[in-house]
Design a protein around this motif. Structure first.
Motif, PDB file in Angstrom:
ATOM      1  N   ASP A 255     -38.354   6.091 -19.385  1.00  0.00           N
ATOM      2  CA  ASP A 255     -39.352   5.747 -20.388  1.00  0.00           C
ATOM      3  C   ASP A 255     -38.927   6.334 -21.739  1.00  0.00           C
ATOM      4  O   ASP A 255     -37.878   5.996 -22.252  1.00  0.00           O
ATOM      5  N   LYS A 256     -39.688   7.240 -22.308  1.00  0.00           N
ATOM      6  CA  LYS A 256     -39.378   7.769 -23.637  1.00  0.00           C
ATOM      7  C   LYS A 256     -38.629   9.095 -23.595  1.00  0.00           C
ATOM      8  O   LYS A 256     -38.402   9.714 -24.641  1.00  0.00           O
TER       9      LYS A 256
ATOM     10  N   VAL B  44     -39.501   1.101 -14.729  1.00  0.00           N
ATOM     11  CA  VAL B  44     -39.956   2.364 -15.338  1.00  0.00           C
ATOM     12  C   VAL B  44     -40.116   2.261 -16.858  1.00  0.00           C
ATOM     13  O   VAL B  44     -41.195   2.612 -17.363  1.00  0.00           O
ATOM     14  N   PRO B  45     -39.084   1.826 -17.654  1.00  0.00           N
ATOM     15  CA  PRO B  45     -37.690   1.624 -17.276  1.00  0.00           C
ATOM     16  C   PRO B  45     -36.930   2.938 -17.285  1.00  0.00           C
ATOM     17  O   PRO B  45     -37.267   3.867 -18.007  1.00  0.00           O
ATOM     18  N   GLY B  46     -35.867   2.980 -16.452  1.00  0.00           N
ATOM     19  CA  GLY B  46     -35.082   4.199 -16.399  1.00  0.00           C
ATOM     20  C   GLY B  46     -33.672   3.923 -15.909  1.00  0.00           C
ATOM     21  O   GLY B  46     -33.407   2.907 -15.260  1.00  0.00           O
ATOM     22  N   MET B  47     -32.771   4.838 -16.221  1.00  0.00           N
ATOM     23  CA  MET B  47     -31.373   4.695 -15.820  1.00  0.00           C
ATOM     24  C   MET B  47     -30.726   6.064 -15.675  1.00  0.00           C
ATOM     25  O   MET B  47     -31.006   6.975 -16.452  1.00  0.00           O
TER      26      MET B  47
ATOM     27  N   MET C  21     -36.235   8.391 -11.287  1.00  0.00           N
ATOM     28  CA  MET C  21     -35.807   9.442 -12.216  1.00  0.00           C
ATOM     29  C   MET C  21     -37.058  10.083 -12.804  1.00  0.00           C
ATOM     30  O   MET C  21     -37.410   9.859 -13.970  1.00  0.00           O
ATOM     31  N   PRO C  22     -37.760  10.899 -11.989  1.00  0.00           N
ATOM     32  CA  PRO C  22     -38.954  11.577 -12.490  1.00  0.00           C
ATOM     33  C   PRO C  22     -38.597  12.519 -13.633  1.00  0.00           C
ATOM     34  O   PRO C  22     -37.554  13.187 -13.601  1.00  0.00           O
ATOM     35  N   VAL C  23     -39.445  12.550 -14.630  1.00  0.00           N
ATOM     36  CA  VAL C  23     -39.174  13.368 -15.810  1.00  0.00           C
ATOM     37  C   VAL C  23     -39.363  14.851 -15.463  1.00  0.00           C
ATOM     38  O   VAL C  23     -40.445  15.261 -15.040  1.00  0.00           O
ATOM     39  N   PRO C  24     -38.345  15.682 -15.610  1.00  0.00           N
ATOM     40  CA  PRO C  24     -38.469  17.116 -15.335  1.00  0.00           C
ATOM     41  C   PRO C  24     -39.497  17.761 -16.264  1.00  0.00           C
ATOM     42  O   PRO C  24     -39.687  17.329 -17.405  1.00  0.00           O
ATOM     43  N   GLU C  25     -40.124  18.805 -15.782  1.00  0.00           N
ATOM     44  CA  GLU C  25     -41.186  19.465 -16.551  1.00  0.00           C
ATOM     45  C   GLU C  25     -40.675  19.984 -17.891  1.00  0.00           C
ATOM     46  O   GLU C  25     -41.341  19.821 -18.917  1.00  0.00           O
TER      47      GLU C  25
ATOM     48  N   PRO D 101     -31.628  19.910 -15.369  1.00  0.00           N
ATOM     49  CA  PRO D 101     -31.913  18.996 -16.476  1.00  0.00           C
ATOM     50  C   PRO D 101     -31.966  19.709 -17.820  1.00  0.00           C
ATOM     51  O   PRO D 101     -32.540  20.785 -17.943  1.00  0.00           O
ATOM     52  N   THR D 102     -31.327  19.096 -18.813  1.00  0.00           N
ATOM     53  CA  THR D 102     -31.338  19.628 -20.175  1.00  0.00           C
ATOM     54  C   THR D 102     -31.807  18.521 -21.112  1.00  0.00           C
ATOM     55  O   THR D 102     -31.222  17.426 -21.114  1.00  0.00           O
ATOM     56  N   PRO D 103     -32.859  18.752 -21.891  1.00  0.00           N
ATOM     57  CA  PRO D 103     -33.363  17.702 -22.791  1.00  0.00           C
ATOM     58  C   PRO D 103     -32.270  17.179 -23.718  1.00  0.00           C
ATOM     59  O   PRO D 103     -31.442  17.938 -24.225  1.00  0.00           O
ATOM     60  N   ALA D 104     -32.270  15.874 -23.908  1.00  0.00           N
ATOM     61  CA  ALA D 104     -31.343  15.230 -24.847  1.00  0.00           C
ATOM     62  C   ALA D 104     -32.188  14.528 -25.896  1.00  0.00           C
ATOM     63  O   ALA D 104     -32.522  13.343 -25.768  1.00  0.00           O
ATOM     64  N   ALA D 105     -32.544  15.258 -26.917  1.00  0.00           N
ATOM     65  CA  ALA D 105     -33.488  14.756 -27.915  1.00  0.00           C
ATOM     66  C   ALA D 105     -32.879  13.653 -28.766  1.00  0.00           C
ATOM     67  O   ALA D 105     -31.690  13.684 -29.107  1.00  0.00           O
TER      68      ALA D 105
END
Length: 263
Positions: free
Chosen positions: A105-106, A80-83, A245-249, A118-122
Motif C-alpha cells: 500500500d503506502k 493489497v497492492p504489494g510487492m 507483506m504485512p506492514v511491520p510495526e 525491516p528498515t523503513p524506506a521513506a
C-alpha cells in the motif's frame, strides 16, 4: 443566448457517442489483452488473477556498475497492492549481496531476508507501486481502474493504451501487438521515464503445473534511456500463490510520524 445554449446541447449530444465508442474500444482492448494473458477465468470471464510469483536471473545496473543477478524473485499481490523483490547479486568486485525490497500500500521498506529486519524506506513507496502496475497483468488492472480516463489508438497492427494512475502520480503508455500481448510499457512519474519491454510470453509454471497464464520470459527495464535491469524468467507460479507483506510495526510508525511532520 438561446443559440448558444442550443449549440452547447448539440456539442454534448455529438460528444456522447464519441466517448461511448472510445470506451467501447478500451473495453475491447483490455478484454483481449486479459484473455491473451490468461487472466479471464470461469464462464463469466472474470479476472481472477490476484497474486503471482516469478524467478529469474540476469543483470542490473547500479551506480554505473553492472551487477550479475543470480536470483531475482518477485512476489506480487495486486489486491493489497504489494510487492516483494528478493535479489541476490554479485558486484564487480566479486562480493555477493542480497537485497529485499518491499512495498505494501503506502508503505515501503527493506529487509535482510523476507520478513526479517525491516528498515523503513521513506519516499519510494510510489516508485515501487509503479513496478506492480507496469507488469503485464498490472497494466490491465490499472487501465481498467482508470475507467474513462483510459484511451486507445491503433495503427499498423499495433495498439497503444494510455491511462493515468492518479494515486501515485504516474501516466502509463502500453504498446500491444497483434496477438494482444503487452510488449512495452512506458511510465512517466515526475521527471523520470521508465520503459519496460516484454518478450517471449509463455506458461513458465512447469510442464506438470501449467495454468495457461502467460508471462514474459525476458524483461528489460530502462530508466531515462539507460538499462537498469535485464532478467530472464526461469519459473513462475500463477495459481494465486500465498503472497503477503504485512506492514511491520516500526515501518508503519515511521510512516505515520513522517506524515504528521509534513502537515
Amino acid at each position: 443566448m438561446r443559440l448558444t445554449c442550443a449549440a452547447d446541447a448539440i456539442v454534448v449530444v455529438l460528444t456522447i457517442p464519441v466517448m461511448e465508442a472510445q470506451q467501447g474500444q478500451v473495453s475491447t482492448v483490455l478484454h483481449n489483452a486479459a484473455d491473451a494473458l490468461g487472466m479471464l477465468r470461469t464462464e463469466r470471464e472474470a479476472d481472477l488473477i490476484a497474486t503471482v510469483r516469478y524467478w529469474g536471473t540476469g543483470t542490473m545496473m547500479m551506480a554505473g556498475q553492472v551487477f550479475k543477478v543470480t536470483n531475482y524473485a518477485g512476489s506480487v499481490n495486486f489486491h493489497v497492492p504489494g510487492m516483494r523483490i528478493d535479489i541476490t547479486r554479485t558486484a564487480p568486485d566479486g562480493m555477493s549481496q542480497r537485497a529485499v525490497e518491499v512495498v505494501s500500500d503506502k508503505f515501503a521498506w527493506n529487509e535482510t531476508q523476507p520478513g526479517i529486519n525491516p528498515t523503513p524506506a521513506a519516499g519510494i513507496a510510489n516508485a515501487r507501486l509503479l513496478q506492480i502496475w507496469m507488469l503485464p497483468q498490472g497494466v490491465v488492472k490499472a487501465a481498467t481502474a482508470a475507467g474513462a480516463a483510459a484511451n486507445v489508438a491503433a495503427a499498423g497492427g499495433v495498439t497503444t493504451l494510455t491511462f493515468p494512475i492518479a494515486s501515485i502520480g504516474a501516466t502509463l503508455k502500453a504498446t500491444i501487438d497483434d496477438k494482444n500481448f503487452i510488449r512495452e510499457v512506458e511510465a512517466r512519474m515526475g521527471t523520470s521515464v521508465i520503459t519496460t519491454t516484454y518478450s517471449d510470453y509463455g506458461d513458465w509454471n512447469g510442464a506438470d503445473y501449467l495454468s495457461d497464464v502467460m508471462f514474459p520470459r525476458h524483461i528489460v527495464q530502462k530508466r531515462d534511456g539507460a538499462t537498469v535491469l535485464d532478467v530472464t524468467i526461469s519459473k513462475t507460479h500463477t495459481y494465486n500463490p500465498y503472497v503477503v507483506m504485512p506492514v511491520p510495526e516500526n515501518v508503519e510508525k515511521a510512516g505515520s510520524t513522517a506524515q504528521a511532520a509534513s502537515r
